[in-house]
Design an enzyme around this catalytic site. Structure first.
Site, PDB file in Angstrom:
ATOM      1  CG  HIS A 364     -16.428   3.854  21.930  1.00 48.40           C
ATOM      2  ND1 HIS A 364     -16.296   3.125  23.232  1.00 48.40           N
ATOM      3  CD2 HIS A 364     -16.640   2.760  20.552  1.00 48.40           C
ATOM      4  CE1 HIS A 364     -18.073   3.280  23.478  1.00 48.40           C
ATOM      5  NE2 HIS A 364     -18.093   2.966  21.773  1.00 48.40           N
ATOM      6  CG  ASN A 629     -19.723  -8.625  23.378  1.00 46.60           C
ATOM      7  OD1 ASN A 629     -20.233  -9.104  22.691  1.00 46.60           O
ATOM      8  ND2 ASN A 629     -20.149  -7.441  22.392  1.00 46.60           N
ATOM      9  CB  CYS A 677     -25.879  -8.982  17.915  1.00 46.43           C
ATOM     10  SG  CYS A 677     -26.070  -7.790  19.277  1.00 46.43           S
TER      11      CYS A 677
END
Ligand code: PEP
Ligand code: MG
Length: 761
Positions: A364, A629, A677
């Protein structure tokens, strides 16, 4: 430990301190020290070897070896007995050195007449700075006590080297923390930054390695340990209300803090003449050296605990490091071992760059750095030991390279590069309001990825048409308890306000795998990336998902609402989640709340199974967004979190591009809008290939919109497609080489952001 030896060692340290205090140039001090040690130990030789560079040790001072060999004799790490001490970080104690395996004879030193050898590493916090050696003509067996005494002296030398006590112009004694160092890590976020180091967890600087009076030092140590124990008890009281993991860590800390052997070793170091701080550091160094040798993960973890505990004790002793941010340098570049998203957010956007010793590209902290477009380099081992707050630093996110305390030539070249990038960005801003229309007349919609309210202003500055992916988990991750519906609704409403009439695609909570909520019970999973995450958690714990959906509906309050479910692996999951959303809409209606003007319900396609889903799935989904991803990690079976494998497979691998094309074709069959995305959408060459594969919508981090748009506007997708098809027909593993050759023929007057050879993400 013998009483006499103790006194001898203390005496030696006392004389050492006098020698250091009496001034003189660095070389003079070193010479005096070697003489002192040799005399006090009754040896014929005492020599100090220091690292000239990462691999080379240089004889920097000697009493007993030929004077002309000083600053001439050098050896590689691991070479000869001295090199062996440096490499293994362990002493070598031999009565007959020439007979030892690995012994290397250095004729210029005249050492052939010295039989016995005792060498110990000069190390600080597990980092070896050099080697201290004593030698004698006779076959002498140095006792355990003598070895220990030499180690104590080496510790003081390490501290003094660190403090620059031996810095001497022209001599090879550039101390740690003063010379330029280059770190080669990996790219977490592209971009370049120049600034000053801001250490996340500043190390304590020991300025008084030699103790004045052992009794006072012992008292100081015992008092600090007592304070440490009290503070750990307090921590335990606060943590015991449910946080099992924190409790476990503190319990381990307490175990160490109460360990008699740890305290005894430090007391012995003090009796030998070290100050309390130096004693703590000596044991910390030894623990780090042991840690470096341990392969057992459990032992390594325990070693890290002990390391943390030593830091706490040092802070207790010195009062350093407990204040936060007091002396924040200008243009701060954060340097940390690792950092959580909450801590990173506390620092805020003023950071110019981030360098982590550990970290991973999917963490993160990395996602936040990317959202903020702050250059991030991860896996830069040793940087937290080497860097000091305030040190000049250059971060080259593109290549994963960090220059600490760079020399002027490097800094100037770097500044040129920064200026070029700034110019390119300026030029990109001239096409901000232009569409991404290719030379062949196709228009690609460019969207941006976001995850925080603070990201939204970029929407108007970067030239994106909307937010193609709003990751909602950050709101959950940065808190220490579950956010409430009202709170979330407010945040989502502000996001929609900030986006104005631009569309925002809200992705429901994607937790699990690398994204662990600190307040949710952690379940150990053998393969978290393949585990209980995202929609799986949402369906199993419908309370959270329903709460989030309600918050989104309330936030929309009559405006259009777009929701997307992550990590769908089979049609039924999407159907069930969609059903849940429709039920919540109905419930809100019954309660008399304003409903969204219109809703779109989409799915992320990030597991290969969904490329083969029934046609009905594509018909039911209002749109599909390819999460490259995750899709890539499953396609190549290469963990995106694992540095050893994640760059192994190029995104422009012909088979992967073929797979993307298949997905686009399936969407086209049912007229389902499809976008991409994942991080790769933000890399110009990758984005170009995706467009050539038929994608007409790409969502990326804001800083990528300009470079991607620029390249698309200069390209003809038909030609690119031809290049891709030919490369695939030729059996090329990656289409990149062919494509780069093709791009070299185009007029790309603004350089596109350099794509990394193998994409991160
Ligand atoms: C993806 O997997 O491509 C994606 C966009 O989701 P995340 O990176 O948040 O897993
Ligand atoms: Mg994903």
């Amino acid at each position: 430990m013998g009483q006499t030896q103790e006194t001898e060692s203390r005496k030696l340290l006392g004389r050492l301190r006098e020698a250091l205090a009496s001034g003189g140039a660095g070389q003079e001090r070193l010479d005096r020290i070697t003489q002192l040690i040799a005399e006090s130990m009754g040896t014929h030789v005492c020599s100090i070897y220091l690292f000239r560079d990462a691999d080379t040790l240089e004889l920097c001072a000697s009493f007993g070896l030929k004077a002309e060999s000083v600053h001439k004799t050098r050896m590689r790490l691991g070479e000869g007995l001295v090199g062996k001490v440096a490499r293994t970080r362990r002493p070598v104690n031999s009565t007959n050195a020439p007979a030892e395996p690995g012994f290397r004879y250095m004729p210029e030193t005249g050492e052939e007449i010295f039989t016995s050898f005792l060498g110990v590493p000069i190390q600080r916090l597990g980092q070896v700075l050099g080697v201290l050696v004593v030698q004698s003509k006779e076959a002498r067996q140095y006792s355990e006590d003598e070895l220990y005494g030499v180690e104590v002296v080496a510790m003081v030398l390490a501290e003094m080297t660190e403090l620059g006590a031996f810095l001497d112009e022209g001599a090879a004694l550039s101390p740690l923390h003063q010379r330029p160092v280059v770190f080669r890590g990996s790219t977490g976020q592209e971009g370049a930054a120049e600034g000053r180091v801001l250490l996340h967890d500043p190390r304590v600087v020991v300025t008084n390695p030699i103790g004045d009076d052992p009794e006072t030092e012992l008292e100081r140590l015992r008092a600090a340990v007592a304070r440490l124990r009290v503070s750990l008890d307090k921590m335990l009281d606060t943590a015991s209300s449910g946080d099992e993991e924190a409790t476990q860590v503190i319990e381990t800390f307490r175990m160490f803090a109460n360990s008699k052997s740890w305290l005894r070793r430090m007391e012995e170091d003090i009796a030998r003449g070290l100050s309390a701080e130096a004693a703590v550091e000596k044991e910390q160094s030894a623990a780090r050296a042991r840690l470096a040798r341990a392969s057992d993960p459990y032992l390594r973890a325990r070693g890290t605990d002990l390391d943390d505990l030593s830091n706490r004790l040092l802070r207790e002793l010195t009062g350093q490091g407990s204040d936060t941010g007091a002396e924040r340098p200008e243009n701060p570049v954060l340097v940390a071992r690792n950092i959580g998203p909450g801590e990173l957010l506390d620092y805020g956007r003023e950071l110019k760059g981030i360098v982590l010793e550990e970290g991973s590209v999917g963490s993160h902290a990395a996602i936040i750095a990317r959202a903020w477009a702050i250059p991030l380099v991860i896996n830069a081992p040793g940087i937290t030991t080497e860097a000091l707050t305030g040190d000049p630093i250059l971060v080259d996110g593109e290549n994963g390279v960090v220059h600490l305390r760079p020399d002027e030539t490097i800094a100037n070249a770097f500044r040129d590069k920064l200026a070029m990038q700034a110019k390119a960005q300026e030029r990109y801003s001239s096409i901000r309001n232009e569409p991404a229309t290719t030379l062949c007349g196709e228009t690609v919609s460019l969207q941006m990825n976001a995850g925080l309210l603070v990201d939204l202003p970029s929407l108007s500055t970067c030239g994106a048409e909307g937010v193609g992916l709003f990751r909602t988990e950050l709101q959950f991750l940065i808190r220490n308890k579950m956010p409430r519906r009202g709170e979330l609704a407010q945040i989502y409403a502000r996001v929609m306000d900030a986006a104005g009439d631009k569309r925002v695609v809200f992705r429901t909570l994607d937790i699990g795998s690398d994204k662990v909520l600190p307040y949710m019970k952690r379940t150990e999973e053998p393969n978290p990336a393949l585990g209980w995450r995202a929609i799986r958690v949402g369906l199993d714990k419908p309370g959270i998902m329903r709460m989030q959906l309600q918050a989104l509906i309330r936030a929309a309050h009559g405006r259009p609402l777009t929701v997307m479910f992550p990590f769908v692996a089979q049609f039924d999951e999407f159907r069930a989640a969609r059903e849940m959303f429709l039920e919540e809409l109905e419930r809100e209606k019954v309660m008399g709340h304003a409903l969204p003007a219109e809703v779109e319900i989409g799915a992320m396609l990030e597991t290969p199974s969904m490329a083969f889903a029934p046609r009905q799935f594509f018909e039911m989904a209002d749109f599909i967004s390819i999460g490259g991803n995750d899709l890539k990690q499953f396609f190549f079976a290469a963990d995106r979190e694992n540095e050893r494998v994640r760059r192994r497979y190029d995104t422009l691998n012909g088979s992967f591009l073929g797979f993307i094309q298949q997905i686009v074709n399936r969407c086209n069959e049912t007229g389902t809008p499809v976008s991409f995305c994942g991080e790769d959408a933000g890399r110009p060459v990758e984005a170009l290939c995706f467009a050539a594969m038929g994608l007409r919508s790409l969502s990326m981090r804001p800083a990528s919109v300009g470079p991607v748009k620029h390249l698309l506007r200069r390209s003809d997708l038909r030609e690119v497609r031809k290049v891709v098809e030919e490369a695939r027909a030729n059996g090329d593993q990656s289409v990149r080489p062919a494509l780069m050759r093709h791009l070299a023929t185009l007029d790309l007057s603004v350089e596109p952001a350099q794509p990394s050879q193998r994409a991160a993400g």
